[in-house]
Motif scaffolding. Structure first.
Motif, PDB file in Angstrom:
ATOM      1  N   MET A   1      -6.717  -5.439  -6.359  1.00 42.22           N
ATOM      2  CA  MET A   1      -6.018  -4.290  -6.925  1.00 42.22           C
ATOM      3  C   MET A   1      -4.700  -4.112  -6.197  1.00 42.22           C
ATOM      4  O   MET A   1      -4.657  -3.858  -4.986  1.00 42.22           O
ATOM      5  N   LEU A   2      -3.616  -4.259  -6.918  1.00 45.18           N
ATOM      6  CA  LEU A   2      -2.294  -4.292  -6.314  1.00 45.18           C
ATOM      7  C   LEU A   2      -1.894  -2.966  -5.682  1.00 45.18           C
ATOM      8  O   LEU A   2      -1.181  -2.940  -4.676  1.00 45.18           O
ATOM      9  N   VAL A   3      -2.318  -1.838  -6.248  1.00 48.56           N
ATOM     10  CA  VAL A   3      -1.918  -0.551  -5.704  1.00 48.56           C
ATOM     11  C   VAL A   3      -2.454  -0.365  -4.288  1.00 48.56           C
ATOM     12  O   VAL A   3      -1.791   0.225  -3.426  1.00 48.56           O
ATOM     13  N   SER A   4      -3.644  -0.881  -4.032  1.00 45.68           N
ATOM     14  CA  SER A   4      -4.209  -0.776  -2.689  1.00 45.68           C
ATOM     15  C   SER A   4      -3.387  -1.579  -1.695  1.00 45.68           C
ATOM     16  O   SER A   4      -3.099  -1.112  -0.570  1.00 45.68           O
ATOM     17  N   LEU A   5      -2.993  -2.791  -2.081  1.00 44.85           N
ATOM     18  CA  LEU A   5      -2.153  -3.607  -1.199  1.00 44.85           C
ATOM     19  C   LEU A   5      -0.773  -2.991  -1.016  1.00 44.85           C
ATOM     20  O   LEU A   5      -0.195  -3.060   0.076  1.00 44.85           O
ATOM     21  N   ALA A   6      -0.244  -2.390  -2.093  1.00 44.24           N
ATOM     22  CA  ALA A   6       1.071  -1.743  -1.981  1.00 44.24           C
ATOM     23  C   ALA A   6       1.022  -0.574  -1.005  1.00 44.24           C
ATOM     24  O   ALA A   6       1.936  -0.384  -0.189  1.00 44.24           O
ATOM     25  N   LEU A   7      -0.039   0.211  -1.053  1.00 41.37           N
ATOM     26  CA  LEU A   7      -0.181   1.334  -0.129  1.00 41.37           C
ATOM     27  C   LEU A   7      -0.352   0.847   1.305  1.00 41.37           C
ATOM     28  O   LEU A   7       0.207   1.426   2.243  1.00 41.37           O
ATOM     29  N   LEU A   8      -1.114  -0.208   1.474  1.00 37.01           N
ATOM     30  CA  LEU A   8      -1.281  -0.774   2.810  1.00 37.01           C
ATOM     31  C   LEU A   8       0.045  -1.283   3.356  1.00 37.01           C
ATOM     32  O   LEU A   8       0.394  -1.033   4.524  1.00 37.01           O
ATOM     33  N   ILE A 298       5.298  10.299  -0.859  1.00 37.06           N
ATOM     34  CA  ILE A 298       5.607   8.939  -1.332  1.00 37.06           C
ATOM     35  C   ILE A 298       4.347   8.121  -1.595  1.00 37.06           C
ATOM     36  O   ILE A 298       4.217   7.517  -2.673  1.00 37.06           O
ATOM     37  N   PRO A 299       3.381   8.038  -0.672  1.00 38.11           N
ATOM     38  CA  PRO A 299       2.169   7.262  -0.999  1.00 38.11           C
ATOM     39  C   PRO A 299       1.389   7.834  -2.173  1.00 38.11           C
ATOM     40  O   PRO A 299       0.745   7.083  -2.915  1.00 38.11           O
ATOM     41  N   VAL A 300       1.442   9.146  -2.369  1.00 38.39           N
ATOM     42  CA  VAL A 300       0.761   9.745  -3.531  1.00 38.39           C
ATOM     43  C   VAL A 300       1.419   9.274  -4.822  1.00 38.39           C
ATOM     44  O   VAL A 300       0.735   8.934  -5.796  1.00 38.39           O
ATOM     45  N   LEU A 301       2.749   9.231  -4.833  1.00 37.08           N
ATOM     46  CA  LEU A 301       3.453   8.736  -6.021  1.00 37.08           C
ATOM     47  C   LEU A 301       3.135   7.271  -6.283  1.00 37.08           C
ATOM     48  O   LEU A 301       2.938   6.860  -7.438  1.00 37.08           O
ATOM     49  N   VAL A 302       3.096   6.465  -5.224  1.00 35.65           N
ATOM     50  CA  VAL A 302       2.733   5.054  -5.385  1.00 35.65           C
ATOM     51  C   VAL A 302       1.340   4.929  -5.961  1.00 35.65           C
ATOM     52  O   VAL A 302       1.066   4.082  -6.834  1.00 35.65           O
ATOM     53  N   ALA A 303       0.427   5.768  -5.500  1.00 37.25           N
ATOM     54  CA  ALA A 303      -0.953   5.701  -5.984  1.00 37.25           C
ATOM     55  C   ALA A 303      -1.054   6.053  -7.469  1.00 37.25           C
ATOM     56  O   ALA A 303      -1.922   5.540  -8.184  1.00 37.25           O
ATOM     57  N   PHE A 304      -0.160   6.915  -7.966  1.00 34.69           N
ATOM     58  CA  PHE A 304      -0.235   7.354  -9.354  1.00 34.69           C
ATOM     59  C   PHE A 304       0.597   6.504 -10.300  1.00 34.69           C
ATOM     60  O   PHE A 304       0.605   6.762 -11.510  1.00 34.69           O
TER      61      PHE A 304
END
Length: 312
Positions: A1-8, A298-304
């Protein structure tokens, strides 16, 4: 899942870059309270990035997590997060980040426990050096304790019954407004609860010594809380008075002489008070505070992002 890697990746990048950029800000010493808030927001962003990455990794790995997290989400949103493709690294990443979160909590608990033990020991020492009068109760004793001592010193002892402690040597050295300035400095620490910031900094840096942002956070907390307390005292009694009080309290410790000193920040604090750099304008302070407050978003926006792109 790309969003998880992006947040990391966002959390790791912030943890590496922020300690290099924030110390370069020329306004931090002029506005230590704003700088304290900026550092807290940056650390909150790093922790939130890792927490969200753990959540999405766990949701991708286990249905037991996916169900509650995405219970009311439309099928298009679930497909956008690629939750059906169970990759082995999702479970590994979720476990590692969960272990990091538990370790952070354990380190914070240990730091608070050690701080309570230290406070208890110091209170016992205070009772030995300044025993209670007959009929006097500990809970009813005053907040100011004067100790007989040959070393000029003053400090605030936090806790359920906070105490302001000052030695007789400090009372002899400090004259008039200088004594009031020192007391105002210590009261500034107490009102702002700076002890909690120091506990958090010690816990994060002690638990994760290899993470640059946590080590820098601890160092900056120790420095900025002193500058903020200096400003509290100087607004009431003037910068020159506070600077002279710091010199009087510490001149016998070799702080202002040549060579390395046990407290190397004191000369810089005195010089900062004497140079009297102007504060930022109220509008500038407001903009910095507002911008820092948006950093954890910012991480919340990335997650959504996947959910927003999937919705019509």
């Amino acid at each position: 899942m790309l969003v998880s890697l992006a947040l990391l990746a966002l959390g790791v990048l912030t943890a590496v870059v922020a300690p290099r950029l924030l110390p370069r800000a020329d306004w931090a010493e002029r506005e230590p309270v704003v700088a304290l808030w900026v550092w807290q927001c940056v650390v909150a962003m790093v922790l939130l990035s890792f927490a969200l990455s753990m959540t999405f990794s766990a949701a991708a790995a286990w249905q037991a997590v996916r169900g509650p997290v995405f219970a009311s989400a439309p099928s298009a949103v679930i497909e956008a997060y690629e939750l059906g493709t169970n990759r082995p690294w999702s479970a590994v990443l979720a476990v590692l980040l969960a272990a990091g979160g538990l370790w952070s909590g354990a380190m914070l608990g240990r730091e608070i426990g050690q701080a309570r033990t230290r406070r208890k020991q110091r209170r016992c020492e205070l009772l030995v050096r300044a025993p209670l009068l007959p009929g006097e109760e500990v809970s009813g004793s005053g907040r100011l304790v004067v100790l007989e001592g040959e070393r000029a010193d003053a400090w605030w002892l936090p806790g359920g019954t906070p105490r302001l402690v000052i030695t007789t040597a400090a009372l002899r050295r400090l004259k008039g407004r200088q004594l009031d300035a020192v007391l105002a400095h210590e009261q500034g620490h107490a009102r702002a609860r700076h002890d909690w910031l120091l506990h958090c900094g010690e816990a994060l840096a002690g638990g994760f010594p290899g993470v640059p942002v946590f080590a820098a956070f601890r160092g900056e907390m120790h420095r900025l809380v002193e500058l903020a307390a200096d400003d509290v005292a100087s607004r009431r009694f003037g910068r020159l008075t506070v600077a002279l009080a710091l010199v009087e309290l510490n001149e016998d410790r070799g702080v202002f002489g040549p060579g390395p000193a046990p407290d190397g920040d004191l000369p810089q604090r005195v010089n900062r008070l004497l140079t009297a750099a102007p504060r930022l304008s109220p509008g500038h302070r407001l903009r910095l505070t507002a911008a820092a407050s948006l950093v954890p978003v910012i991480p919340v926006l990335v997650a959504f992002v996947p959910a927003l792109t999937a919705l019509p």
